[in-house]
Design a protein around this motif. Structure first.
Motif, PDB file in Angstrom:
ATOM      1  N   TYR A 167       5.846  -3.958  -3.865  1.00  0.00           N
ATOM      2  CA  TYR A 167       5.000  -5.137  -3.978  1.00  0.00           C
ATOM      3  C   TYR A 167       5.243  -6.100  -2.808  1.00  0.00           C
ATOM      4  O   TYR A 167       4.289  -6.649  -2.235  1.00  0.00           O
ATOM      5  N   ARG A 168       6.506  -6.292  -2.435  1.00  0.00           N
ATOM      6  CA  ARG A 168       6.825  -7.160  -1.299  1.00  0.00           C
ATOM      7  C   ARG A 168       6.246  -6.591  -0.004  1.00  0.00           C
ATOM      8  O   ARG A 168       5.727  -7.341   0.831  1.00  0.00           O
ATOM      9  N   ALA A 169       6.355  -5.271   0.153  1.00  0.00           N
ATOM     10  CA  ALA A 169       5.778  -4.647   1.347  1.00  0.00           C
ATOM     11  C   ALA A 169       4.271  -4.850   1.371  1.00  0.00           C
ATOM     12  O   ALA A 169       3.679  -5.095   2.432  1.00  0.00           O
ATOM     13  N   TRP A 170       3.621  -4.765   0.197  1.00  0.00           N
ATOM     14  CA  TRP A 170       2.181  -5.002   0.114  1.00  0.00           C
ATOM     15  C   TRP A 170       1.847  -6.439   0.503  1.00  0.00           C
ATOM     16  O   TRP A 170       0.899  -6.689   1.259  1.00  0.00           O
ATOM     17  N   GLN A 171       2.643  -7.393   0.021  1.00  0.00           N
ATOM     18  CA  GLN A 171       2.411  -8.792   0.363  1.00  0.00           C
ATOM     19  C   GLN A 171       2.506  -9.025   1.875  1.00  0.00           C
ATOM     20  O   GLN A 171       1.717  -9.782   2.449  1.00  0.00           O
ATOM     21  N   ASP A 172       3.481  -8.354   2.501  1.00  0.00           N
ATOM     22  CA  ASP A 172       3.755  -8.589   3.918  1.00  0.00           C
ATOM     23  C   ASP A 172       2.813  -7.826   4.842  1.00  0.00           C
ATOM     24  O   ASP A 172       2.528  -8.289   5.959  1.00  0.00           O
ATOM     25  N   SER A 173       2.356  -6.640   4.414  1.00  0.00           N
ATOM     26  CA  SER A 173       1.688  -5.738   5.364  1.00  0.00           C
ATOM     27  C   SER A 173       0.345  -5.191   4.899  1.00  0.00           C
ATOM     28  O   SER A 173      -0.167  -4.250   5.500  1.00  0.00           O
ATOM     29  N   LYS A 174      -0.227  -5.736   3.855  1.00  0.00           N
ATOM     30  CA  LYS A 174      -1.513  -5.197   3.367  1.00  0.00           C
ATOM     31  C   LYS A 174      -2.605  -5.410   4.409  1.00  0.00           C
ATOM     32  O   LYS A 174      -2.572  -6.348   5.217  1.00  0.00           O
ATOM     33  N   ASP A 175      -3.580  -4.506   4.376  1.00  0.00           N
ATOM     34  CA  ASP A 175      -4.682  -4.619   5.335  1.00  0.00           C
ATOM     35  C   ASP A 175      -5.724  -5.611   4.799  1.00  0.00           C
ATOM     36  O   ASP A 175      -5.590  -6.126   3.675  1.00  0.00           O
ATOM     37  N   PRO A 176      -6.772  -5.910   5.562  1.00  0.00           N
ATOM     38  CA  PRO A 176      -7.770  -6.896   5.122  1.00  0.00           C
ATOM     39  C   PRO A 176      -8.430  -6.575   3.788  1.00  0.00           C
ATOM     40  O   PRO A 176      -8.906  -7.471   3.088  1.00  0.00           O
ATOM     41  N   SER A 177      -8.458  -5.289   3.413  1.00  0.00           N
ATOM     42  CA  SER A 177      -9.058  -4.915   2.117  1.00  0.00           C
ATOM     43  C   SER A 177      -8.057  -4.997   0.967  1.00  0.00           C
ATOM     44  O   SER A 177      -8.382  -4.649  -0.170  1.00  0.00           O
ATOM     45  N   GLY A 178      -6.834  -5.433   1.274  1.00  0.00           N
ATOM     46  CA  GLY A 178      -5.819  -5.591   0.230  1.00  0.00           C
ATOM     47  C   GLY A 178      -5.093  -4.325  -0.140  1.00  0.00           C
ATOM     48  O   GLY A 178      -4.556  -4.204  -1.248  1.00  0.00           O
ATOM     49  N   GLN A 179      -5.021  -3.362   0.785  1.00  0.00           N
ATOM     50  CA  GLN A 179      -4.366  -2.085   0.507  1.00  0.00           C
ATOM     51  C   GLN A 179      -3.193  -1.867   1.460  1.00  0.00           C
ATOM     52  O   GLN A 179      -3.159  -2.413   2.565  1.00  0.00           O
ATOM     53  N   LEU A 180      -2.228  -1.061   1.014  1.00  0.00           N
ATOM     54  CA  LEU A 180      -1.033  -0.767   1.820  1.00  0.00           C
ATOM     55  C   LEU A 180      -0.784   0.737   1.869  1.00  0.00           C
ATOM     56  O   LEU A 180      -0.658   1.378   0.818  1.00  0.00           O
ATOM     57  N   PRO A 181      -0.684   1.346   3.069  1.00  0.00           N
ATOM     58  CA  PRO A 181      -0.294   2.766   3.157  1.00  0.00           C
ATOM     59  C   PRO A 181       1.194   2.930   2.842  1.00  0.00           C
ATOM     60  O   PRO A 181       2.025   2.143   3.313  1.00  0.00           O
ATOM     61  N   VAL A 182       1.523   3.941   2.044  1.00  0.00           N
ATOM     62  CA  VAL A 182       2.915   4.210   1.650  1.00  0.00           C
ATOM     63  C   VAL A 182       3.138   5.716   1.646  1.00  0.00           C
ATOM     64  O   VAL A 182       2.242   6.474   1.256  1.00  0.00           O
ATOM     65  N   GLU A 183       4.341   6.141   2.054  1.00  0.00           N
ATOM     66  CA  GLU A 183       4.728   7.551   1.929  1.00  0.00           C
ATOM     67  C   GLU A 183       5.555   7.681   0.655  1.00  0.00           C
ATOM     68  O   GLU A 183       6.724   7.306   0.637  1.00  0.00           O
ATOM     69  N   MET A 184       4.980   8.215  -0.403  1.00  0.00           N
ATOM     70  CA  MET A 184       5.606   8.189  -1.725  1.00  0.00           C
ATOM     71  C   MET A 184       6.686   9.240  -1.911  1.00  0.00           C
ATOM     72  O   MET A 184       7.564   9.083  -2.764  1.00  0.00           O
ATOM     73  N   LYS A 185       6.650  10.316  -1.163  1.00  0.00           N
ATOM     74  CA  LYS A 185       7.671  11.353  -1.331  1.00  0.00           C
ATOM     75  C   LYS A 185       9.059  10.794  -1.002  1.00  0.00           C
ATOM     76  O   LYS A 185      10.017  10.989  -1.761  1.00  0.00           O
ATOM     77  N   GLN A 186       9.171  10.101   0.105  1.00  0.00           N
ATOM     78  CA  GLN A 186      10.454   9.503   0.470  1.00  0.00           C
ATOM     79  C   GLN A 186      10.829   8.388  -0.494  1.00  0.00           C
ATOM     80  O   GLN A 186      11.990   8.264  -0.899  1.00  0.00           O
ATOM     81  N   CYS A 187       9.839   7.583  -0.881  1.00  0.00           N
ATOM     82  CA  CYS A 187      10.091   6.483  -1.815  1.00  0.00           C
ATOM     83  C   CYS A 187      10.644   7.008  -3.140  1.00  0.00           C
ATOM     84  O   CYS A 187      11.638   6.493  -3.661  1.00  0.00           O
TER      85      CYS A 187
END
Length: 519
Positions: A167-187
């Protein structure tokens, strides 16, 4: 008179025993050998089917194709080793019930020797008094329902931390459409490693620190080597050769693991928690091990420190990779079936709501989510072969004579895609577990679905693994909406190894779906 009666009963018992042995010997002698798969190479046999070398497919897929040709029970040769491959639930049931004691031992391969503390680790140790004692200790004191419940706060804490960081990463780095790319396998991999390390040794590794990277690197190496045969396993007379230096790499890895575990155990000994009553509240499983090992008669002459470290490593290696694999496959399947993903989130909204976080007590009400997990375990079992076994005596299986010393592979991946059991067996269809197959469980009593194997050597952490997949999947789906970049399909290619991890990253796009105060 008493002596005469005892003598008569003794004679009757001997006669009955002799007749049983005679009938069994005749039955074994009359039984035919199972068919052998074609295409064996000189000397090496079918070793090409057990790798992704010259063939584009993985071992469980290769052996599944052979089952289509030769039936649900056939043999292959790996060098001098004869291996029975079983691919039907009926034969699996026969093996894990009628012949369970005969197949309780593991093949004594080099990976198990070097990375299993010279076969001290309970996951690979031979069947016998030591295995029974160590199994009882682990099952009752560490993986019992009560003990797992006492550690619920650890799972919730680590899941909460991961979701908060996303959620913090989304707040800091979301794109103009309000979305964040994430690599979920590592997460997901880091989440599960931290959960297991927290439970077992009280450790958490966040970020890019030297200790965290060292631990992650070691765990990856262990998982990789455990799924590898070395030449000496199948050609013992070449044991003096170490092709590619593989055995040396295993030994070096084992030494690193031993040093790391030794440090963690020493840290606990410097700050002990005493097991004195039923009110004992351990910080982690290492406290439990240290409190109980000295009081347990393991009926073996193993070094106590080796037993302690082998238990700890077995818990870490057995719990980390498999749960990560299943969470990744579950989310991947949902992303390729968006209608199912939407239904799962609707169930969460209806049964839990968006004003509170889902907890373990909610899972029993989430029937559709449980069905999704079952279907993921069916299609992509984390351990497609469930761990190899070895026959300790001659047996007749499915009418076939199986000599003592034969290795056994149960192809769980193939077994769970049986078209006589499952309609459209390769399709992802969770609804099947809400209707026709709603009463089928995953704990080794319904042999059509045995992702944790079955019998006395079933994975002792099955309950824990199922709970973790349920809770992890529920938390992620409740907290975020998920898409793939450009709405592309997820690549479902599997990788080789003791677990069938997803071969490629799981790149997704996320957007929060809960009120901000819940993060």
């Amino acid at each position: 008179m008493e002596l005469t009666t005892s003598a008569i009963y003794g004679a009757i018992a001997i006669i009955l025993l002799c007749r049983y042995i005679q009938r069994r010997s005749k039955s074994i002698a009359a039984a035919k050998s199972p068919p052998e798969a074609g295409g064996a190479w000189p000397i090496l046999g079918h070793i090409h089917l057990m790798s992704d070398g010259p063939f584009p497919k993985l071992p469980h897929i290769n052996l599944g194709a052979q089952a289509d040709k030769y039936g649900p029970a056939f043999t292959i040769r790996l060098g001098v080793r004869r291996v029975l491959v079983v691919s039907s639930w009926e034969l699996a049931k026969e093996l894990y019930t009628k012949h369970d004691v005969a197949i309780l031992s593991r093949p004594m391969v080099r990976a198990f020797k070097h990375l299993g503390n010279d076969f001290v680790q309970f996951g690979v140790t031979p069947y016998g008094p030591y295995w029974r004692e160590i199994r009882k200790l682990v099952h009752v004191e560490m993986l019992s329902s009560r003990r797992v419940e006492l550690m619920t706060h650890v799972r919730l804490s680590e899941l909460g931390h991961t979701i908060k960081e996303l959620y913090r990463a989304w707040q800091d780095s979301k794109d103009p459409s309000g979305q964040l790319p994430v690599e979920m396998k590592q997460c997901i991999g880091e989440l599960n490693l931290n959960i297991i390390l927290s439970l077992v040794v009280g450790k958490r590794f966040y970020g890019d620190t030297p200790e965290a990277n060292h631990c992650r690197r070691l765990m990856r190496k262990v998982f990789s080597y455990l799924g590898v045969f070395v030449v000496a396993d199948v050609l013992p007379y070449l044991g003096w050769l170490d092709f590619g230096g593989l055995e040396k790499k295993m030994k070096d890895c084992a030494e690193e693991v031993d040093a790391l575990l030794g440090k963690w155990v020493d840290d606990h000994r410097c700050d002990p928690v005493v097991y004195s009553s039923k009110d004992f509240e351990p910080r982690d499983f290492t406290d439990v091990v240290l409190s109980l090992v000295d009081k347990t008669d393991f009926k073996a002459d193993y070094d106590v420190d080796t037993i302690i470290k082998s238990i700890i490593m077995a818990l870490i290696s057995g719990g980390t990779d498999t749960q990560s694999v299943m969470l990744v496959w579950s989310l991947s399947l949902l992303l390729n079936n968006r209608d199912v993903l939407k239904k799962a989130q609707e169930e969460l909204d209806n049964k839990v709501g968006r004003e509170k976080l889902v907890v373990e007590s909610d899972i029993k009400n989430l029937d559709y989510l449980q069905a999704i997990a079952k279907e993921a375990f069916r299609l992509y079992p984390a351990a497609p072969f469930g761990g190899p076994r070895e026959f300790s005596e001659d047996c007749v299986v499915g009418g076939y004579h199986i000599p003592k010393g034969t290795w056994l592979i149960v192809n769980i991946w193939k077994l769970q895609r049986d078209p006589t059991v499952w309609s459209d067996p390769t399709e992802f269809n969770p609804e099947r577990f809400l209707t026709k197959h709603k009463d089928i469980g995953m704990k080794g009593t319904d042999f059509e679905l045995i992702p944790f194997s079955a019998g006395r050597r079933i994975c002792p952490a099955a309950d824990f693994g199922i709970q973790m997949v349920h809770l992890g999947l529920a938390r992620f789906l409740q907290a975020f909406d998920f898409w793939t970049p450009s709405d592309e399909l997820v690549d479902m290619t599997e990788s080789a190894g003791i677990t069938n991890a997803k071969a490629t990253p799981l790149n997704v796009v996320i957007k929060p779906r809960l009120p901000s105060h819940l993060y």
